[in-house]
Design an enzyme around this catalytic site. Structure first.
Site, PDB file in Angstrom:
ATOM      1  N   GLU A 113      -4.457   3.210  -8.976  1.00 52.55           N
ATOM      2  CA  GLU A 113      -5.795   3.891  -8.576  1.00 52.55           C
ATOM      3  C   GLU A 113      -6.060   5.276  -9.250  1.00 52.55           C
ATOM      4  O   GLU A 113      -5.162   6.156  -9.182  1.00 52.55           O
ATOM      5  CB  GLU A 113      -6.005   4.103  -7.204  1.00 52.55           C
ATOM      6  CG  GLU A 113      -7.231   4.603  -6.703  1.00 52.55           C
ATOM      7  CD  GLU A 113      -7.506   4.843  -5.432  1.00 52.55           C
ATOM      8  OE1 GLU A 113      -6.708   4.485  -4.436  1.00 52.55           O
ATOM      9  OE2 GLU A 113      -8.380   5.570  -5.052  1.00 52.55           O
ATOM     10  N   HIS A 135      -0.933  10.261  -3.352  1.00 55.44           N
ATOM     11  CA  HIS A 135      -2.195   9.805  -2.755  1.00 55.44           C
ATOM     12  C   HIS A 135      -3.364  10.782  -2.739  1.00 55.44           C
ATOM     13  O   HIS A 135      -4.306  10.547  -2.996  1.00 55.44           O
ATOM     14  CB  HIS A 135      -2.220   9.344  -1.151  1.00 55.44           C
ATOM     15  CG  HIS A 135      -3.201   8.770  -0.490  1.00 55.44           C
ATOM     16  ND1 HIS A 135      -3.972   9.933   0.076  1.00 55.44           N
ATOM     17  CD2 HIS A 135      -4.049   7.714  -0.731  1.00 55.44           C
ATOM     18  CE1 HIS A 135      -5.145   9.140   0.475  1.00 55.44           C
ATOM     19  NE2 HIS A 135      -5.346   7.974  -0.064  1.00 55.44           N
ATOM     20  N   HIS A 147       0.865  -1.373   0.146  1.00 63.00           N
ATOM     21  CA  HIS A 147      -0.137   0.099  -0.149  1.00 63.00           C
ATOM     22  C   HIS A 147       0.800   1.521  -0.020  1.00 63.00           C
ATOM     23  O   HIS A 147       1.430   1.373   0.801  1.00 63.00           O
ATOM     24  CB  HIS A 147      -0.851   0.080   1.209  1.00 63.00           C
ATOM     25  CG  HIS A 147      -1.769   1.176   1.284  1.00 63.00           C
ATOM     26  ND1 HIS A 147      -1.510   2.046   2.250  1.00 63.00           N
ATOM     27  CD2 HIS A 147      -2.945   1.516   0.685  1.00 63.00           C
ATOM     28  CE1 HIS A 147      -2.677   2.959   2.139  1.00 63.00           C
ATOM     29  NE2 HIS A 147      -3.319   2.655   1.233  1.00 63.00           N
ATOM     30  N   GLU A 164       1.113  -0.696  -5.069  1.00 60.84           N
ATOM     31  CA  GLU A 164       0.303   0.226  -5.582  1.00 60.84           C
ATOM     32  C   GLU A 164       0.646   1.457  -6.100  1.00 60.84           C
ATOM     33  O   GLU A 164       1.807   2.064  -5.540  1.00 60.84           O
ATOM     34  CB  GLU A 164      -0.704   0.508  -4.268  1.00 60.84           C
ATOM     35  CG  GLU A 164      -2.040   1.206  -4.660  1.00 60.84           C
ATOM     36  CD  GLU A 164      -2.654   1.901  -3.317  1.00 60.84           C
ATOM     37  OE1 GLU A 164      -1.890   2.016  -2.386  1.00 60.84           O
ATOM     38  OE2 GLU A 164      -3.907   2.165  -3.453  1.00 60.84           O
ATOM     39  N   ASP A 206      -1.290   5.277  -6.366  1.00 60.49           N
ATOM     40  CA  ASP A 206      -2.348   6.387  -6.644  1.00 60.49           C
ATOM     41  C   ASP A 206      -1.851   7.267  -7.566  1.00 60.49           C
ATOM     42  O   ASP A 206      -0.862   7.765  -7.444  1.00 60.49           O
ATOM     43  CB  ASP A 206      -2.688   6.939  -5.133  1.00 60.49           C
ATOM     44  CG  ASP A 206      -3.233   6.014  -3.928  1.00 60.49           C
ATOM     45  OD1 ASP A 206      -4.241   5.389  -4.249  1.00 60.49           O
ATOM     46  OD2 ASP A 206      -2.582   6.280  -3.024  1.00 60.49           O
TER      47      ASP A 206
HETATM   48  O1  G3P Z   1      -6.942   1.712  -3.045  1.00 61.99           O
HETATM   49  C1  G3P Z   1      -6.873   0.905  -1.814  1.00 61.99           C
HETATM   50  C2  G3P Z   1      -6.616   1.772  -0.569  1.00 61.99           C
HETATM   51  O2  G3P Z   1      -5.219   2.358  -1.167  1.00 61.99           O
HETATM   52  C3  G3P Z   1      -7.758   2.846  -0.510  1.00 61.99           C
HETATM   53  O3  G3P Z   1      -7.325   3.698   0.285  1.00 61.99           O
HETATM   54  O4  G3P Z   1      -6.928   5.878   0.686  1.00 61.99           O
HETATM   55  O5  G3P Z   1      -5.024   4.549   0.466  1.00 61.99           O
HETATM   56  O6  G3P Z   1      -6.012   5.080  -1.599  1.00 61.99           O
HETATM   57  P1  G3P Z   1      -6.232   5.074   0.120  1.00 61.99           P
HETATM   58 CA    CA Z   2      -5.234   3.553  -3.125  1.00 61.45          CA
END
Ligand code: G3P
Ligand code: CA
Length: 337
Positions: free
Chosen positions: A164, A71, A29, A56, A58
């Site tokens: 994302e 993010h 994450h 991940e 963002d």
């Molecule tokens: O995308 C999964 C997780 O990362 C969602 O929470 O706010 O960290 O993007 P966030």
């Molecule tokens: Ca995310």
């Protein structure tokens, strides 16, 4: 007990939803963000070395339509933008990435996340990497994909990416089609089918629909799509009887807050597993909840510790993967099972 767990895992892998389901996954994450500042290339390289299955990203867009890995749609929680460009603040006191060119953003130092307390910057997770030290930058999506693909080449592994589409409506209101830009980059870097190691995620069902019905067909590619679910009840229809079935027309998986999988009201000895995982599996969707952290106060009281939390979610609730800031610990946990 361990043998029963292994046997049930094998059975699930072989039979779930009448089709083969993937192995249980560790998704880093924002990278190994428990150890290095989130969404820096250093945090991604560390996650890779720790054995994460997916890493991940963002993604948000700059003023000059470049894709950066960040993010927030704002720069002020994780960079020194306030010091370099104080006059660029909006009326709401925030510094928006969309107001800056990539060249300007590349001048910023990225840092461990912080909040303002009594006018001073206070690190959000006090035991993590010291805020404002060393030297980190905000990467582009392309730089990050090249890092991961480069490591795939040099190590012989095949670690996936998990981008994302961040705040798609915000971008559309500003005249920017973030999803199309991301899909084009994914295609350029060879991600073109559901067999490729990429999940594309969004919290917006409207955007998921646009991706599925318009953007992916226009690019003539297919990608695995994941619908993220917050614990704010934004899409009540998804939790109705045929909701998961309707969602599964477009999505290959769901990424819920982990509170939607094991209820907050759970206690030691009374773990309340919701219907979510079973409903998603019944229509062939994977479940990758977020976010599993071992920091003080982040392990729910129903779990003894981080490993126990993973045990409850992976094996009581039967999830397929975790978004975690501590990918090394999740990798070790799954190896030990
Ligand atoms: O995308 C999964 C997780 O990362 C969602 O929470 O706010 O960290 O993007 P966030
Ligand atoms: Ca995310």
């Amino acid at each position: 007990m361990r043998k029963i767990k292994i046997l049930s895992t094998i059975l699930i892998v072989l039979t779930l939803g009448g089709q083969a389901m993937a192995q249980k996954l560790v998704i880093a994450h924002r990278g190994a963000s428990g150890y290095l500042p989130e969404h820096t290339l250093e945090a991604k390289a560390m996650a890779y070395a720790m054995g994460a299955d997916y890493i991940e990203q963002d993604v948000v867009m700059t003023k000059d339509d470049q894709l950066i890995v960040l993010h927030d749609i704002t720069l002020d929680r994780t960079t020194n933008v306030d010091l370099l460009y104080p006059e660029r603040v909006r009326d709401d006191g925030r510094f928006y990435a969309i107001d800056f060119t990539l060249a300007e953003i590349k001048q910023l130092s990225a840092s461990e996340g912080f909040r303002i307390v009594d006018g001073l910057k206070e690190q959000s997770y006090s035991t993590r990497f010291p805020m404002g030290t060393s030297s980190f930058r905000v990467p582009t999506l392309q730089e990050e994909i090249e890092l991961i693909q480069g490591l795939n080449k040099s190590t012989g592994r095949n670690v996936g990416i998990y981008p994302e589409i961040k705040s798609p409506e915000f971008h559309r209101e500003a005249g920017k089609d973030l999803s199309t830009a991301v899909v084009n980059v994914l295609k350029e870097y060879g991600y073109t089918s559901k067999q490729d190691k990429v999940f594309l995620q969004t919290f917006s069902f409207d955007e998921l629909k646009i991706l599925y019905e318009e953007i992916l067909p226009a690019a003539a590619i297919e990608l695995k799509l994941v619908m993220l679910l917050g614990d704010d009840g934004e899409y009540p229809w998804i939790f109705e009887e045929d909701g998961m079935e309707k969602l599964s027309v477009m999505a290959d998986g769901v990424g819920p807050s982990h509170t939607l999988v094991v209820a907050k009201e759970s206690s030691k000895g009374n773990i309340i597993v919701t219907e979510l995982v079973a409903s998603a599996h019944a229509v062939g969707m994977q479940v990758h909840p977020y976010t599993y952290r071992k920091d003080k106060g982040q392990v729910p009281l129903y779990a003894n510790d981080y490993n126990d939390l993973l045990d409850i979610h992976f094996f009581n609730a039967n999830i397929d993967g975790v978004f975690t800031d501590f990918p090394d610990l999740a990798v070790e946990f799954l190896k030990s099972e």
